[in-house]
Design a protein around this motif. Structure first.
Motif, PDB file in Angstrom:
ATOM      1  N   LYS A 197       0.776  -1.027  -0.001  1.00 16.88           N
ATOM      2  CA  LYS A 197      -0.127  -0.168   0.051  1.00 16.88           C
ATOM      3  C   LYS A 197       0.677   1.242  -0.002  1.00 16.88           C
ATOM      4  O   LYS A 197       0.562   2.298  -0.835  1.00 16.88           O
ATOM      5  CB  LYS A 197      -0.714   0.180   1.253  1.00 16.88           C
ATOM      6  N   ARG A 198       1.868   1.352   0.785  1.00 18.45           N
ATOM      7  CA  ARG A 198       2.817   2.511   0.861  1.00 18.45           C
ATOM      8  C   ARG A 198       3.508   2.818  -0.364  1.00 18.45           C
ATOM      9  O   ARG A 198       3.650   3.742  -0.822  1.00 18.45           O
ATOM     10  CB  ARG A 198       3.739   2.215   2.154  1.00 18.45           C
ATOM     11  N   LYS A 199       3.953   1.696  -0.987  1.00 17.36           N
ATOM     12  CA  LYS A 199       4.812   1.745  -2.422  1.00 17.36           C
ATOM     13  C   LYS A 199       3.648   2.124  -3.446  1.00 17.36           C
ATOM     14  O   LYS A 199       4.132   3.379  -3.970  1.00 17.36           O
ATOM     15  CB  LYS A 199       5.254   0.639  -2.553  1.00 17.36           C
ATOM     16  N   PRO A 226      12.643   4.505  15.443  1.00 14.38           N
ATOM     17  CA  PRO A 226      13.253   3.066  14.997  1.00 14.38           C
ATOM     18  C   PRO A 226      12.259   2.500  14.139  1.00 14.38           C
ATOM     19  O   PRO A 226      12.831   1.765  13.191  1.00 14.38           O
ATOM     20  CB  PRO A 226      13.015   2.380  16.396  1.00 14.38           C
ATOM     21  N   SER A 227      10.998   2.752  14.056  1.00 16.23           N
ATOM     22  CA  SER A 227      10.187   2.163  13.192  1.00 16.23           C
ATOM     23  C   SER A 227      10.173   2.630  11.857  1.00 16.23           C
ATOM     24  O   SER A 227       9.648   2.026  10.691  1.00 16.23           O
ATOM     25  CB  SER A 227       8.687   2.258  13.848  1.00 16.23           C
ATOM     26  N   ALA A 228      10.739   3.884  11.643  1.00 17.90           N
ATOM     27  CA  ALA A 228      11.068   4.252  10.307  1.00 17.90           C
ATOM     28  C   ALA A 228      11.691   3.306   9.441  1.00 17.90           C
ATOM     29  O   ALA A 228      11.564   3.282   8.203  1.00 17.90           O
ATOM     30  CB  ALA A 228      11.619   5.647  10.308  1.00 17.90           C
ATOM     31  N   HIS A 276      -2.757  17.197  15.435  1.00 17.52           N
ATOM     32  CA  HIS A 276      -1.970  16.086  15.436  1.00 17.52           C
ATOM     33  C   HIS A 276      -1.606  15.877  14.141  1.00 17.52           C
ATOM     34  O   HIS A 276      -2.370  16.038  13.094  1.00 17.52           O
ATOM     35  CB  HIS A 276      -2.918  14.789  15.990  1.00 17.52           C
ATOM     36  N   PRO A 277      -0.352  15.012  14.080  1.00 22.44           N
ATOM     37  CA  PRO A 277       0.188  14.580  12.722  1.00 22.44           C
ATOM     38  C   PRO A 277      -0.534  13.534  12.149  1.00 22.44           C
ATOM     39  O   PRO A 277      -1.298  13.042  12.560  1.00 22.44           O
ATOM     40  CB  PRO A 277       1.549  13.973  13.116  1.00 22.44           C
ATOM     41  N   PHE A 278      -0.546  13.582  10.716  1.00 23.91           N
ATOM     42  CA  PHE A 278      -1.348  12.545  10.079  1.00 23.91           C
ATOM     43  C   PHE A 278      -0.329  12.118   9.050  1.00 23.91           C
ATOM     44  O   PHE A 278       0.360  12.756   8.271  1.00 23.91           O
ATOM     45  CB  PHE A 278      -2.459  13.582   9.271  1.00 23.91           C
ATOM     46  N   PRO A 279      -0.353  10.766   8.886  1.00 22.77           N
ATOM     47  CA  PRO A 279       0.760  10.266   7.983  1.00 22.77           C
ATOM     48  C   PRO A 279       0.364  10.327   6.366  1.00 22.77           C
ATOM     49  O   PRO A 279      -0.773  10.419   5.910  1.00 22.77           O
ATOM     50  CB  PRO A 279       0.630   8.570   8.207  1.00 22.77           C
ATOM     51  N   GLY A 280       1.501  10.450   5.445  1.00 24.46           N
ATOM     52  CA  GLY A 280       1.152  10.563   4.180  1.00 24.46           C
ATOM     53  C   GLY A 280       0.520   9.582   3.518  1.00 24.46           C
ATOM     54  O   GLY A 280      -0.543   9.836   2.734  1.00 24.46           O
ATOM     55  N   PRO A 281       0.455   8.329   3.640  1.00 27.51           N
ATOM     56  CA  PRO A 281      -0.372   7.127   3.321  1.00 27.51           C
ATOM     57  C   PRO A 281      -1.929   7.532   3.816  1.00 27.51           C
ATOM     58  O   PRO A 281      -2.743   6.355   3.279  1.00 27.51           O
ATOM     59  CB  PRO A 281       0.081   5.749   3.563  1.00 27.51           C
ATOM     60  N   GLY A 282      -2.054   8.082   4.828  1.00 25.08           N
ATOM     61  CA  GLY A 282      -3.532   8.482   5.234  1.00 25.08           C
ATOM     62  C   GLY A 282      -4.111   7.358   5.587  1.00 25.08           C
ATOM     63  O   GLY A 282      -3.704   6.260   6.351  1.00 25.08           O
ATOM     64  N   ALA A 311      -5.379   4.733   4.226  1.00 23.36           N
ATOM     65  CA  ALA A 311      -4.945   3.636   3.675  1.00 23.36           C
ATOM     66  C   ALA A 311      -4.270   2.543   4.942  1.00 23.36           C
ATOM     67  O   ALA A 311      -4.311   1.302   4.707  1.00 23.36           O
ATOM     68  CB  ALA A 311      -4.070   3.483   2.537  1.00 23.36           C
ATOM     69  N   ILE A 312      -3.483   3.159   5.663  1.00 20.60           N
ATOM     70  CA  ILE A 312      -2.921   2.417   6.713  1.00 20.60           C
ATOM     71  C   ILE A 312      -3.618   2.241   7.814  1.00 20.60           C
ATOM     72  O   ILE A 312      -3.144   1.496   9.103  1.00 20.60           O
ATOM     73  CB  ILE A 312      -1.369   2.835   6.970  1.00 20.60           C
ATOM     74  N   ARG A 313      -5.052   2.943   7.751  1.00 20.39           N
ATOM     75  CA  ARG A 313      -5.739   2.784   9.241  1.00 20.39           C
ATOM     76  C   ARG A 313      -6.915   1.945   8.598  1.00 20.39           C
ATOM     77  O   ARG A 313      -7.796   1.939   9.628  1.00 20.39           O
ATOM     78  CB  ARG A 313      -6.176   4.325   9.447  1.00 20.39           C
ATOM     79  N   SER A 323       1.589  -0.214  23.966  1.00 19.36           N
ATOM     80  CA  SER A 323       2.603   1.057  24.123  1.00 19.36           C
ATOM     81  C   SER A 323       3.462   0.720  22.856  1.00 19.36           C
ATOM     82  O   SER A 323       3.573  -0.351  22.154  1.00 19.36           O
ATOM     83  CB  SER A 323       3.600   0.927  25.056  1.00 19.36           C
ATOM     84  N   LYS A 324       4.178   1.743  22.748  1.00 23.47           N
ATOM     85  CA  LYS A 324       5.155   1.771  21.505  1.00 23.47           C
ATOM     86  C   LYS A 324       6.622   2.011  22.107  1.00 23.47           C
ATOM     87  O   LYS A 324       6.746   3.022  22.762  1.00 23.47           O
ATOM     88  CB  LYS A 324       5.115   2.723  20.445  1.00 23.47           C
ATOM     89  N   PRO A 325       7.688   1.012  22.051  1.00 23.69           N
ATOM     90  CA  PRO A 325       7.471  -0.205  21.567  1.00 23.69           C
ATOM     91  C   PRO A 325       6.592  -1.077  22.844  1.00 23.69           C
ATOM     92  O   PRO A 325       6.538  -0.571  23.899  1.00 23.69           O
ATOM     93  CB  PRO A 325       8.876  -0.663  21.473  1.00 23.69           C
ATOM     94  N   THR A 385       3.652  -0.271  17.526  1.00 22.84           N
ATOM     95  CA  THR A 385       3.775   1.137  16.653  1.00 22.84           C
ATOM     96  C   THR A 385       2.621   1.936  16.900  1.00 22.84           C
ATOM     97  O   THR A 385       1.550   1.503  17.550  1.00 22.84           O
ATOM     98  CB  THR A 385       3.964   0.776  15.214  1.00 22.84           C
ATOM     99  N   ILE A 386       2.608   3.200  16.582  1.00 25.05           N
ATOM    100  CA  ILE A 386       1.352   4.159  16.714  1.00 25.05           C
ATOM    101  C   ILE A 386       0.361   3.879  15.925  1.00 25.05           C
ATOM    102  O   ILE A 386      -0.810   3.303  16.195  1.00 25.05           O
ATOM    103  CB  ILE A 386       1.723   5.366  16.390  1.00 25.05           C
ATOM    104  N   GLU A 387       0.742   3.520  14.420  1.00 22.63           N
ATOM    105  CA  GLU A 387      -0.245   3.217  13.516  1.00 22.63           C
ATOM    106  C   GLU A 387      -0.204   1.751  13.470  1.00 22.63           C
ATOM    107  O   GLU A 387       0.705   1.015  13.948  1.00 22.63           O
ATOM    108  CB  GLU A 387       0.380   3.850  11.936  1.00 22.63           C
TER     109      GLU A 387
END
Ligand code: XMP
Length: 319
Positions: A102-104, A145-147, A195-201, A203-205, A310-312, A315-317
Motif C-alpha cells: 500500500k505504502r509503495k 526506530p520504526s521508520a 495531531h500529525p497525520f501520515p502521508g499514506p493516510g 490506507a494504513i488505518r 505502548s510503543k514499543p 507502533t502508533i499506526e
C-alpha cells in the motif's frame, strides 16, 4: 512573540535571497503544520511565484481537502491547486492488503500526480520541503526506530527527475518552534496544534483491502472520535488520536435484529517525540460517548474497542 517575529522577517529575507527576483518554487502541502507553515512563509516571501499542490488521494480525513483549500488559498492567499486523484489512488489500491505494498503504491502514484501537476504549472526552480531539524540530524526522521521497518512517504525522488533544487526554510527548527512560528504568522490555533497525520493516510488505518466504502466508514467514525476529543478538551492532552477500521466483522444486536458488521479500534498515543508512546489514559466517559455515537451514527460498525498498546512493542499506526 518577538523572537519569532524576528525569525519570520529573517526567513523571508533568506528565501528571497535564495530564490532571487524571478525564481519559482513548487511544493506539496498536506494540511499538516509543517507544510502549512512552510507554504505561508513562502507566500509571504515570494507571493504567487510559489505554487502549492494538494493531492487529494481519497485517503484524507473528512472535509480535509476543502478545509486546506479554505485555509491556505482563501484565508492566506497561497496560490494553491487541489488535484482530485482519489479514483486513481483507490484504483491502484484495489485488492492490496499488504501494508508495505500500500505504502509503495501510494508513494509512487503521489510522485506521478505531482509531476503531472508540476508540468501544468510550468517551469519551477525549487522544491519546497517542510523538513525540520530533527529530520536533519537523524537520517531516520522523527519517526524513530520504526521508520526503518516501514517505507517512508517522501518526494525526494522528484528532485532528480524534475531538476529542482531543494528549499527548506524550517530546517533549523524544532516542532514547537514551527508551532510558535505558525502562531506568529497568524495561523489559527487548531491548525497549528493539530495531531500529525501520515502521508499514506487512511490506507494504513484500514487493515486489509482499501475501498471507497471502507474509507467513508472510517472517515465518519474518525470524525466523531476527534469531534468528541475536541469538545471535551482531551485533544490537546494527546500526541495523536485516530480510529482504525479492522478487517473483520462481529455479531451484535440492534433493536430486535441481529447485526454482523465491522469492528473499529480507537487509538490515542501519549507521546511528544513519537519514537516511544504510551496509550493515553482516556477518561471512560469519553470512550463510552464515542463508542455509543459511532455505533448509532455510522451504519456498518457495530463494535468499538480501545487500543492499550505502548510503543514499543506496538507502533502508533496499525497498518
Ligand atoms: P509509527 O506507526 O511508526 O508512527 O509508530 C510514528 C509517527 O509517524 C507517523 N507516520 C508517518 N508520517 N509519513 C509521515 O509523514 C509516513 O509515511 C508515516 N508513517 C507513519 C505516524 O502517524 C506517527 O505520528
Amino acid at each position: 512573540d518577538w523572537s519569532m517575529k524576528g525569525f519570520v522577517d529573517e526567513a523571508v529575507a533568506t528565501i528571497r535571497a535564495t530564490v532571487g527576483e524571478t525564481g519559482r518554487v513548487i511544493g506539496a502541502v498536506s494540511g499538516g503544520v509543517d507544510s502549512t507553515v512552510a507554504a505561508v512563509l513562502m507566500n509571504r516571501a515570494i507571493g504567487d511565484r510559489f505554487h502549492a499542490v494538494l493531492v487529494d488521494n481519497g485517503l484524507l480525513r473528512k472535509d480535509e481537502a476543502v478545509n486546506v483549500v479554505k485555509r491556505l488559498r482563501d484565508e492566506c492567499g497561497v496560490s494553491l491547486t487541489c488535484v482530485d486523484a482519489s479514483e486513481e489512488f483507490l484504483g491502484r489500491l484495489a485488492g492490496v492488503s499488504d501494508p508495505e505494498k500500500k505504502r509503495k503504491a501510494i508513494g509512487n502514484l503521489f510522485i506521478e500526480v505531482f509531476e503531472r501537476e508540476a508540468a501544468r504549472i510550468g517551469k519551477c526552480d525549487f522544491l519546497l520541503q517542510g523538513t525540520l531539524y530533527p529530520d536533519v540530524i537523524e537520517s531516520v526522521s522523527f519517526r524513530g526506530p520504526s521508520a526503518t521497518i516501514k517505507s517512508h512517504h517522501n518526494v525526494g525522488g522528484l528532485l532528480d527527475v524534475m531538476k529542482l533544487r531543494l528549499i527548506e526554510p524550517l530546517r533549523e527548527l524544532f516542532k514547537d518552534e514551527v508551532r510558535h512560528l505558525g502562531m506568529a504568522m497568524g495561523l489559527p490555533r487548531d491548525s497549528v496544534y493539530r495531531h500529525p497525520f501520515p502521508g499514506p493516510g487512511l490506507a494504513i488505518r484500514i487493515l486489509g483491502p482499501v475501498d471507497k466504502e471502507a474509507c467513508d466508514l472510517l472517515r465518519e467514525a474518525d470524525f466523531i472520535y476527534l469531534e468528541e476529543l475536541r469538545r471535551t478538551g482531551e485533544y490537546d492532552k494527546i500526541g495523536q488520536a485516530f480510529a482504525v477500521l479492522l478487517p473483520c466483522k462481529s455479531v451484535g444486536v440492534m433493536g430486535d435484529c441481529r447485526t454482523y458488521e465491522r469492528v473499529l479500534a480507537l487509538r490515542a498515543a501519549a507521546t511528544s517525540d513519537f519514537m516511544t508512546a504510551k496509550a493515553h489514559r482516556m477518561p471512560y466517559e469519553i470512550l463510552e460517548t464515542v463508542s455509543t455515537r459511532i455505533i448509532n451514527e455510522v451504519r456498518g460498525i457495530n463494535r468499538v474497542v480501545y487500543d492499550c498498546t505502548s510503543k514499543p512493542p506496538g507502533t502508533i499506526e496499525w497498518e
